[in-house]
Design an enzyme around this catalytic site. Structure first.
Site, PDB file in Angstrom:
ATOM      1  N   SER A 124       0.834  -1.195   0.000  1.00 41.92           N
ATOM      2  CA  SER A 124       0.000   0.000   0.000  1.00 41.92           C
ATOM      3  C   SER A 124       0.868   1.244   0.000  1.00 41.92           C
ATOM      4  CB  SER A 124      -0.860  -0.012   1.267  1.00 41.92           C
ATOM      5  OG  SER A 124      -1.457   1.244   1.479  1.00 41.92           O
ATOM      6  N   TYR A 148      -1.924  -0.987  10.963  1.00 46.07           N
ATOM      7  CA  TYR A 148      -2.170  -1.560   9.629  1.00 46.07           C
ATOM      8  C   TYR A 148      -0.982  -1.282   8.712  1.00 46.07           C
ATOM      9  CZ  TYR A 148      -3.680  -1.666   4.774  1.00 46.07           C
ATOM     10  OH  TYR A 148      -3.737  -1.884   3.419  1.00 46.07           O
ATOM     11  N   LYS A 152       2.075  -3.764   6.699  1.00 45.79           N
ATOM     12  CA  LYS A 152       2.495  -3.765   5.283  1.00 45.79           C
ATOM     13  C   LYS A 152       4.001  -3.551   5.190  1.00 45.79           C
ATOM     14  CE  LYS A 152      -1.480  -4.465   3.379  1.00 45.79           C
ATOM     15  NZ  LYS A 152      -1.756  -5.790   2.842  1.00 45.79           N
TER      16      LYS A 152
HETATM   17  P1  NAD Z   1     -10.957  -7.095   1.362  1.00 41.17           P
HETATM   18  O1  NAD Z   1     -11.136  -7.072   2.834  1.00 41.17           O
HETATM   19  O2  NAD Z   1     -12.133  -6.856   0.499  1.00 41.17           O
HETATM   20  O3  NAD Z   1     -10.261  -8.456   0.919  1.00 41.17           O
HETATM   21  C1  NAD Z   1      -9.351  -9.150   1.735  1.00 41.17           C
HETATM   22  C2  NAD Z   1      -9.819 -10.590   1.813  1.00 41.17           C
HETATM   23  O4  NAD Z   1      -8.905 -11.346   2.646  1.00 41.17           O
HETATM   24  C3  NAD Z   1     -11.214 -10.740   2.446  1.00 41.17           C
HETATM   25  O5  NAD Z   1     -12.013 -11.508   1.572  1.00 41.17           O
HETATM   26  C4  NAD Z   1     -10.962 -11.468   3.765  1.00 41.17           C
HETATM   27  O6  NAD Z   1     -12.034 -12.312   4.105  1.00 41.17           O
HETATM   28  C5  NAD Z   1      -9.674 -12.224   3.475  1.00 41.17           C
HETATM   29  N1  NAD Z   1      -8.840 -12.528   4.643  1.00 41.17           N
HETATM   30  C6  NAD Z   1      -8.412 -11.684   5.614  1.00 41.17           C
HETATM   31  N2  NAD Z   1      -7.633 -12.343   6.490  1.00 41.17           N
HETATM   32  C7  NAD Z   1      -7.541 -13.631   6.071  1.00 41.17           C
HETATM   33  C8  NAD Z   1      -6.888 -14.797   6.559  1.00 41.17           C
HETATM   34  N3  NAD Z   1      -6.168 -14.776   7.679  1.00 41.17           N
HETATM   35  N4  NAD Z   1      -7.026 -15.949   5.865  1.00 41.17           N
HETATM   36  C9  NAD Z   1      -7.771 -15.998   4.743  1.00 41.17           C
HETATM   37  N5  NAD Z   1      -8.420 -14.936   4.233  1.00 41.17           N
HETATM   38  C10 NAD Z   1      -8.307 -13.763   4.891  1.00 41.17           C
HETATM   39  O7  NAD Z   1      -9.795  -6.024   1.018  1.00 41.17           O
HETATM   40  P2  NAD Z   1      -9.308  -5.484  -0.383  1.00 41.17           P
HETATM   41  O8  NAD Z   1      -9.674  -4.064  -0.463  1.00 41.17           O
HETATM   42  O9  NAD Z   1      -9.697  -6.398  -1.461  1.00 41.17           O
HETATM   43  O10 NAD Z   1      -7.740  -5.532  -0.147  1.00 41.17           O
HETATM   44  C11 NAD Z   1      -6.945  -6.615  -0.597  1.00 41.17           C
HETATM   45  C12 NAD Z   1      -5.514  -6.379  -0.132  1.00 41.17           C
HETATM   46  O11 NAD Z   1      -5.047  -5.155  -0.655  1.00 41.17           O
HETATM   47  C13 NAD Z   1      -5.348  -6.279   1.386  1.00 41.17           C
HETATM   48  O12 NAD Z   1      -4.137  -6.925   1.748  1.00 41.17           O
HETATM   49  C14 NAD Z   1      -5.258  -4.805   1.622  1.00 41.17           C
HETATM   50  O13 NAD Z   1      -4.518  -4.483   2.774  1.00 41.17           O
HETATM   51  C15 NAD Z   1      -4.534  -4.328   0.380  1.00 41.17           C
HETATM   52  N6  NAD Z   1      -4.794  -2.928   0.061  1.00 41.17           N
HETATM   53  C16 NAD Z   1      -6.077  -2.524  -0.121  1.00 41.17           C
HETATM   54  C17 NAD Z   1      -6.338  -1.181  -0.398  1.00 41.17           C
HETATM   55  C18 NAD Z   1      -7.731  -0.681  -0.583  1.00 41.17           C
HETATM   56  O14 NAD Z   1      -7.929   0.522  -0.581  1.00 41.17           O
HETATM   57  N7  NAD Z   1      -8.735  -1.512  -0.766  1.00 41.17           N
HETATM   58  C19 NAD Z   1      -5.272  -0.287  -0.494  1.00 41.17           C
HETATM   59  C20 NAD Z   1      -3.969  -0.755  -0.327  1.00 41.17           C
HETATM   60  C21 NAD Z   1      -3.743  -2.091  -0.050  1.00 41.17           C
HETATM   61  C1  UD1 Z   2      -6.823   4.883   3.109  1.00 45.63           C
HETATM   62  C2  UD1 Z   2      -6.074   4.282   4.275  1.00 45.63           C
HETATM   63  C3  UD1 Z   2      -4.671   3.904   3.839  1.00 45.63           C
HETATM   64  C4  UD1 Z   2      -4.707   3.025   2.602  1.00 45.63           C
HETATM   65  C5  UD1 Z   2      -5.430   3.803   1.518  1.00 45.63           C
HETATM   66  C6  UD1 Z   2      -5.438   3.048   0.228  1.00 45.63           C
HETATM   67  C7  UD1 Z   2      -7.067   5.410   6.200  1.00 45.63           C
HETATM   68  C8  UD1 Z   2      -6.857   6.401   7.292  1.00 45.63           C
HETATM   69  N1  UD1 Z   2      -6.045   5.253   5.346  1.00 45.63           N
HETATM   70  O1  UD1 Z   2      -6.181   6.044   2.710  1.00 45.63           O
HETATM   71  O2  UD1 Z   2      -4.009   3.225   4.869  1.00 45.63           O
HETATM   72  O3  UD1 Z   2      -3.415   2.745   2.169  1.00 45.63           O
HETATM   73  O4  UD1 Z   2      -6.769   4.041   1.981  1.00 45.63           O
HETATM   74  O5  UD1 Z   2      -6.683   2.868  -0.251  1.00 45.63           O
HETATM   75  O6  UD1 Z   2      -8.097   4.759   6.114  1.00 45.63           O
HETATM   76  N2  UD1 Z   2     -12.441  11.395   3.399  1.00 45.63           N
HETATM   77  C9  UD1 Z   2     -13.432  12.273   3.794  1.00 45.63           C
HETATM   78  N3  UD1 Z   2     -14.568  11.744   4.331  1.00 45.63           N
HETATM   79  C10 UD1 Z   2     -14.764  10.409   4.495  1.00 45.63           C
HETATM   80  C11 UD1 Z   2     -13.748   9.520   4.075  1.00 45.63           C
HETATM   81  C12 UD1 Z   2     -12.593  10.053   3.541  1.00 45.63           C
HETATM   82  O7  UD1 Z   2     -13.281  13.479   3.663  1.00 45.63           O
HETATM   83  O8  UD1 Z   2     -15.823  10.010   5.009  1.00 45.63           O
HETATM   84  C13 UD1 Z   2     -11.206  11.953   2.788  1.00 45.63           C
HETATM   85  C14 UD1 Z   2      -9.946  11.637   3.558  1.00 45.63           C
HETATM   86  O9  UD1 Z   2      -9.707  12.607   4.544  1.00 45.63           O
HETATM   87  C15 UD1 Z   2      -8.903  11.637   2.432  1.00 45.63           C
HETATM   88  C16 UD1 Z   2      -9.682  11.125   1.207  1.00 45.63           C
HETATM   89  O10 UD1 Z   2     -11.051  11.343   1.519  1.00 45.63           O
HETATM   90  O11 UD1 Z   2      -8.465  12.941   2.184  1.00 45.63           O
HETATM   91  C17 UD1 Z   2      -9.468   9.651   0.934  1.00 45.63           C
HETATM   92  O12 UD1 Z   2      -9.746   8.919   2.117  1.00 45.63           O
HETATM   93  P1  UD1 Z   2      -9.815   7.324   2.155  1.00 45.63           P
HETATM   94  O13 UD1 Z   2     -10.688   6.824   1.078  1.00 45.63           O
HETATM   95  O14 UD1 Z   2     -10.123   6.914   3.548  1.00 45.63           O
HETATM   96  O15 UD1 Z   2      -8.328   6.892   1.757  1.00 45.63           O
HETATM   97  P2  UD1 Z   2      -6.938   7.351   2.418  1.00 45.63           P
HETATM   98  O16 UD1 Z   2      -7.129   8.050   3.672  1.00 45.63           O
HETATM   99  O17 UD1 Z   2      -6.167   8.018   1.343  1.00 45.63           O
END
Ligand code: NAD
Ligand code: UD1
Length: 336
Positions: A124, A148, A152
């Protein structure tokens, strides 16, 4: 060629599953369904017309996971499984460290045991902590501001040590910026539990009338309109980057980090205005205090992924707003 997809029932993993199946890979999905729903996998099957094996299994259940490795011959692993809510990680840090780190260590030990040494890891942009400037490239200093983020960062370090100990590992650390949007069909998308923490799911829930108004966290940042600026990236572009990373690992040794972002920053207000005009939906909002831990601007320099992986995000903010809204309107209660 079979790819193990951990966390494949989740938001990003289910989109990756579609892309892998479409490209002709065989996949096996492992997920404990702690933050997802089997329905997402039914829809992946419907959309692709392809079948795959799913195991409801926790990465912490080492023996069960070992049996899965014994039953299949994997070429590589895409590792999405993990807990991802920043606020929750502050409240229950041990659960986050245990799940994300111990889960990854189990996975890597079994990969080594079964001689599967290609790994695409979901990292991330949070590993850049509070960057001194934008755009952010992969050489920027790394730090974390919450448990969190530390999971990572620690996993990245563990994987670097693993590669030092055995250079036959091939690892891509994909640092996602802000994935939003949904599959263009509207049938799979992000399905947050309870009150959404992230911006886009909150916006779509306000638009559909589930929530009264959006709170915008801060309008006094040093940005063009005072609201936070982020690098929003369409989830289908993001998962295409994973397939490019997989192709890269087929040809190259080593461990490499790649930013997956568009390279363009849009503010919270830009996103709301685009969403409102493209979907003809007003989003009531109020300005409130900054959210602790947030930064003003965060966007990628995606040049390395462009040059090395031949990958570039193609969809724009309008596509992201259209597809997020389509998913929300077709599935007002998510998969439930
Ligand atoms: P998500 O929660 O939708 O998907 C993660 C999946 O992993 C879920 O289906 C959950 O049930 C499963 N899981 C969690 N712990 C587990 C375990 N111990 N064993 C088996 N399954 C398990 O999240 P996502 O948004 O799809 O994110 C996927 C990955 O990307 C995560 O590692 C997350 O940290 C990373 N990531 C997500 C974002 C984002 O904004 N969505 C941003 C940066 C990184
Ligand atoms: C979030 C995670 C970060 C992760 C990233 C990737 C948090 C604090 N951080 O980042 O660890 O790597 O997603 O997807 O959750 N905002 C509002 N109102 C809301 C929600 C968000 O104003 O109700 C604003 C936030 O202040 C920010 C922007 O929207 O400026 C994006 O927020 P969000 O979607 O939560 O993502 P990040 O904070 O960038």
């Amino acid at each position: 060629m079979s790819i193990l997809v951990t966390g494949g029932a989740g938001y990003i993993g289910s989109h990756a599953a579609i892309e892998l199946l479409k490209t002709g890979y065989d996949i096996v999905i492992v997920d404990n369904l702690s933050n997802s729903n089997l329905e997402s996998l039914n829809r992946v099957k419907e959309l692709t017309g392809k079948n795959f094996i799913f195991y409801k299994c926790d990465l912490l259940e080492r023996d069960e996971l070992n049996t899965i490795f014994e039953n299949h011959s994997f070429e590589a692993v895409m590792h999405f499984a993990g807990l991802k809510a920043v606020g929750e990680s502050v409240e229950v840090p041990l659960m986050y460290y245990h799940n994300n780190i111990a889960g990854t260590i189990n996975l890597c030990e079994l990969m080594a045991k079964h001689d599967v040494k290609k790994l695409v890891f979901s990292s991330s942009a949070t590993v850049y902590g509070h960057p001194d400037s934008v755009p952010i490239d992969e050489s920027f200093p790394l730090s974390a501001t919450n448990p969190y983020g530390r999971t990572k960062l620690m996993i990245e370090e563990i994987l670097r040590d693993l590669h030092i100990s055995d250079s036959t590992w091939r690892i891509a650390l994909l640092r996602y910026f802000n994935p939003i949007g949904a599959h263009e069909s509207g049938s799979i998308g992000e399905n947050p539990n309870g009150i959404p923490n992230n911006l886009m799911p909150y916006v779509t829930q306000v638009a559909i009338g589930k929530r009264e108004k959006l709170s915008i966290f801060g309008n006094d940042y040093n940005t063009h309109d005072g609201t936070g600026v982020r690098d929003f990236i369409h989830v289908t572009d993001l998962v295409k980057g994973h397939l490019k990373a997989l192709e890269y690992l087929e040809k190259n040794n080593g461990i490499e980090a790649f930013n997956l972002g568009t390279g363009r920053g849009y503010s919270v207000m830009d996103l709301i205005n685009t969403f409102s005009s493209i979907n003809k939906k007003e989003i009531p909002f109020q300005f409130v205090d900054r959210r602790p831990g947030d930064i003003g601007s965060c966007y990628a320099n995606p040049t390395k992924a462009e040059k090395v992986l031949s990958w570039r995000a193609e969809k724009d903010l309008k596509d992201m707003c259209t597809d997020s809204w389509k998913w929300q309107t077709q599935n007002p209660n998510g998969y439930n």
